[in-house]
Write an enzyme that holds these catalytic residues in place. Structure first.
Site, PDB file in Angstrom:
ATOM      1  N   HIS A  99      -7.069  -3.045  10.026  1.00 25.21           N
ATOM      2  CA  HIS A  99      -8.263  -3.837   9.698  1.00 25.21           C
ATOM      3  C   HIS A  99      -9.130  -4.019  10.951  1.00 25.21           C
ATOM      4  O   HIS A  99      -9.293  -5.148  11.421  1.00 25.21           O
ATOM      5  CB  HIS A  99      -7.854  -5.217   9.167  1.00 25.21           C
ATOM      6  CG  HIS A  99      -7.100  -5.204   7.877  1.00 25.21           C
ATOM      7  ND1 HIS A  99      -6.492  -6.326   7.351  1.00 25.21           N
ATOM      8  CD2 HIS A  99      -6.871  -4.207   6.986  1.00 25.21           C
ATOM      9  CE1 HIS A  99      -5.915  -6.021   6.196  1.00 25.21           C
ATOM     10  NE2 HIS A  99      -6.117  -4.742   5.957  1.00 25.21           N
TER      11      HIS A  99
ATOM     12  N   GLU B 189       0.831  -1.217   0.000  1.00 18.65           N
ATOM     13  CA  GLU B 189       0.000   0.000   0.000  1.00 18.65           C
ATOM     14  C   GLU B 189       0.860   1.259   0.000  1.00 18.65           C
ATOM     15  O   GLU B 189       0.335   2.353   0.247  1.00 18.65           O
ATOM     16  CB  GLU B 189      -0.952   0.015   1.211  1.00 18.65           C
ATOM     17  CG  GLU B 189      -1.859  -1.183   1.346  1.00 18.65           C
ATOM     18  CD  GLU B 189      -2.906  -1.324   0.236  1.00 18.65           C
ATOM     19  OE1 GLU B 189      -2.906  -0.516  -0.709  1.00 18.65           O
ATOM     20  OE2 GLU B 189      -3.704  -2.288   0.328  1.00 18.65           O
TER      21      GLU B 189
ATOM     22  N   HIS C 192     -12.807  -3.704   3.952  1.00 22.67           N
ATOM     23  CA  HIS C 192     -11.358  -3.880   4.047  1.00 22.67           C
ATOM     24  C   HIS C 192     -10.778  -3.272   5.330  1.00 22.67           C
ATOM     25  O   HIS C 192     -10.146  -3.973   6.111  1.00 22.67           O
ATOM     26  CB  HIS C 192     -10.688  -3.273   2.799  1.00 22.67           C
ATOM     27  CG  HIS C 192      -9.213  -3.475   2.752  1.00 22.67           C
ATOM     28  ND1 HIS C 192      -8.519  -3.738   1.600  1.00 22.67           N
ATOM     29  CD2 HIS C 192      -8.260  -3.456   3.723  1.00 22.67           C
ATOM     30  CE1 HIS C 192      -7.233  -3.889   1.861  1.00 22.67           C
ATOM     31  NE2 HIS C 192      -7.061  -3.715   3.146  1.00 22.67           N
TER      32      HIS C 192
ATOM     33  N   HIS D 137      -2.833   2.351   8.304  1.00 19.65           N
ATOM     34  CA  HIS D 137      -3.897   1.514   7.756  1.00 19.65           C
ATOM     35  C   HIS D 137      -4.039   0.276   8.631  1.00 19.65           C
ATOM     36  O   HIS D 137      -3.041  -0.392   8.928  1.00 19.65           O
ATOM     37  CB  HIS D 137      -3.545   1.118   6.318  1.00 19.65           C
ATOM     38  CG  HIS D 137      -4.416   0.042   5.750  1.00 19.65           C
ATOM     39  ND1 HIS D 137      -5.796   0.148   5.685  1.00 19.65           N
ATOM     40  CD2 HIS D 137      -4.118  -1.167   5.215  1.00 19.65           C
ATOM     41  CE1 HIS D 137      -6.287  -0.948   5.138  1.00 19.65           C
ATOM     42  NE2 HIS D 137      -5.301  -1.773   4.847  1.00 19.65           N
TER      43      HIS D 137
ATOM     44  N   GLU E  72     -17.768  11.296  22.515  1.00 15.86           N
ATOM     45  CA  GLU E  72     -16.433  11.817  22.199  1.00 15.86           C
ATOM     46  C   GLU E  72     -16.143  11.833  20.693  1.00 15.86           C
ATOM     47  O   GLU E  72     -15.237  12.537  20.242  1.00 15.86           O
ATOM     48  CB  GLU E  72     -15.356  10.975  22.893  1.00 15.86           C
ATOM     49  CG  GLU E  72     -15.201  11.257  24.376  1.00 15.86           C
ATOM     50  CD  GLU E  72     -14.709  12.681  24.649  1.00 15.86           C
ATOM     51  OE1 GLU E  72     -13.727  13.090  24.026  1.00 15.86           O
ATOM     52  OE2 GLU E  72     -15.327  13.362  25.483  1.00 15.86           O
TER      53      GLU E  72
HETATM   54  P1  13P Z   1       1.065  -5.406   3.147  1.00 16.99           P
HETATM   55  O1  13P Z   1       1.485  -6.691   3.825  1.00 16.99           O
HETATM   56  O2  13P Z   1       1.615  -5.294   1.753  1.00 16.99           O
HETATM   57  O3  13P Z   1       1.382  -4.193   3.984  1.00 16.99           O
HETATM   58  O4  13P Z   1      -0.521  -5.451   2.946  1.00 16.99           O
HETATM   59  C1  13P Z   1      -1.379  -5.589   4.031  1.00 16.99           C
HETATM   60  C2  13P Z   1      -2.687  -4.924   3.800  1.00 16.99           C
HETATM   61  O5  13P Z   1      -3.368  -4.594   4.728  1.00 16.99           O
HETATM   62  C3  13P Z   1      -3.108  -4.643   2.407  1.00 16.99           C
HETATM   63  O6  13P Z   1      -4.178  -3.741   2.360  1.00 16.99           O
HETATM   64 ZN    ZN Z   2      -5.350  -3.779   4.277  1.00 18.60          ZN
END
Ligand code: 13P
Ligand code: ZN
Length: 275
Positions: free
Chosen positions: A142, A116, A211, A140, A170
């Site tokens: 998840h 990414e 995602h 980023h 909050e």
């Molecule tokens: P990477 O292992 O390349 O960082 O990818 C993980 C991910 O969350 C892709 O969106």
């Molecule tokens: Zn991801």
């Protein structure tokens, strides 16, 4: 080793562990980049090697020429970052055209920056400009509850922002600008990088449908705190919807949100307050 003694690098690694402990980084899920200050890069320079080759990114950002970024490696696990930073993370330098990176430290034994990186790179460019250089992190993750919400709500900034603001008092205080939303897209590609960075002109957080979430910030605490607060709001929403069989008896109203804005001296996006 200067890199591992640097205060920013220590905070970076601690943040990776914190994200892992929150359950936001299954396997290699998620990635973190930090734009180093001149002083930090100078401090670490004695450990840098400039022998690596340049890799084109497919995207260009003139305002990131010559910058140094700490980045997680693609396929690497957040769980292992702090224990073995040299193999799981690295520092890359950006070339004078602002369109390629080379590894100057870490990512040993053939590692490369996160898949990414183009998204992170364009987001850094946009946020650096939007914040007069204040923004230094793109993160980023998840987080499960936020991802679950992308199956329940219409995929619009208004629906997500409003739902999250109404999930915990909050929330509007922590992200008064709201969150942007991109529809489902193939990860790691230029298209999602461009779509996310367009939204990052306006928002410091952007949801990726089905995602995860991208957030940005000036320092480690603020950036981690933004991810945490958004996911906490999503968790409360999911808990209330689950326990209530999809029905809420009452919620924070538009008038309540306006009252918070007035008392806290914050500006909430007006278009998200209307019913
Ligand atoms: P990477 O292992 O390349 O960082 O990818 C993980 C991910 O969350 C892709 O969106
Ligand atoms: Zn991801």
């Amino acid at each position: 080793m200067a890199v591992l003694e640097n205060a920013a690098v220590k905070k970076y690694l601690r943040m990776c562990t914190d994200g892992w402990l929150q359950g936001w980084h299954e396997r290699n899920g998620g990635n973190l980049t930090y734009r180093m200050t001149r002083e930090e890069a100078e401090f670490c320079r004695e450990d840098f090697s400039f022998a690596g080759s340049w890799h084109r990114m497919g995207v260009t950002a003139g305002n990131l020429r010559g910058e140094y970024f700490l980045t997680t490696g693609t396929g690497k696990f957040f769980r292992n970052m702090e224990e073995d930073p040299q193999h799981n993370a690295g520092i890359v330098e950006i070339n004078e055209e602002g369109n390629a990176w080379r590894i100057v430290w870490g990512l040993e034994n053939g590692g490369t920056p996160t898949s990414e990186f183009p998204s992170h790179f364009l987001n850094h460019s946009v946020r650096k400009e939007a914040t007069n250089g204040e923004c230094r992190l793109i993160y980023h993750a998840h987080p499960a509850n936020l991802i679950a919400l992308t199956y329940l709500l219409p995929l619009t900034a208004k629906d997500f922002t409003r739902t999250l603001w109404q999930s915990a008092t909050e929330c509007p205080v922590v992200f008064p600008g709201g969150v942007g939303v991109v529809p489902w897209m193939v990860p790691g590609k230029e298209e999602v990088a461009v779509a996310t960075s367009r939204l990052m002109r306006e928002y410091d957080a952007v949801v990726w449908a089905h995602h995860g979430l991208f957030v940005s910030g000036p320092d480690f605490d603020t950036t981690f705190g933004l991810m945490h607060t958004i996911e906490k709001g999503a968790q409360i929403c999911i808990l209330a919807l689950s326990a209530g069989g999809g029905k809420l008896r009452q919620t924070i109203t538009g008038a309540n949100l306006r009252a918070i804005a007035k008392d806290f001296g914050i500006t909430l996006r007006e278009e998200f307050l209307e019913d």
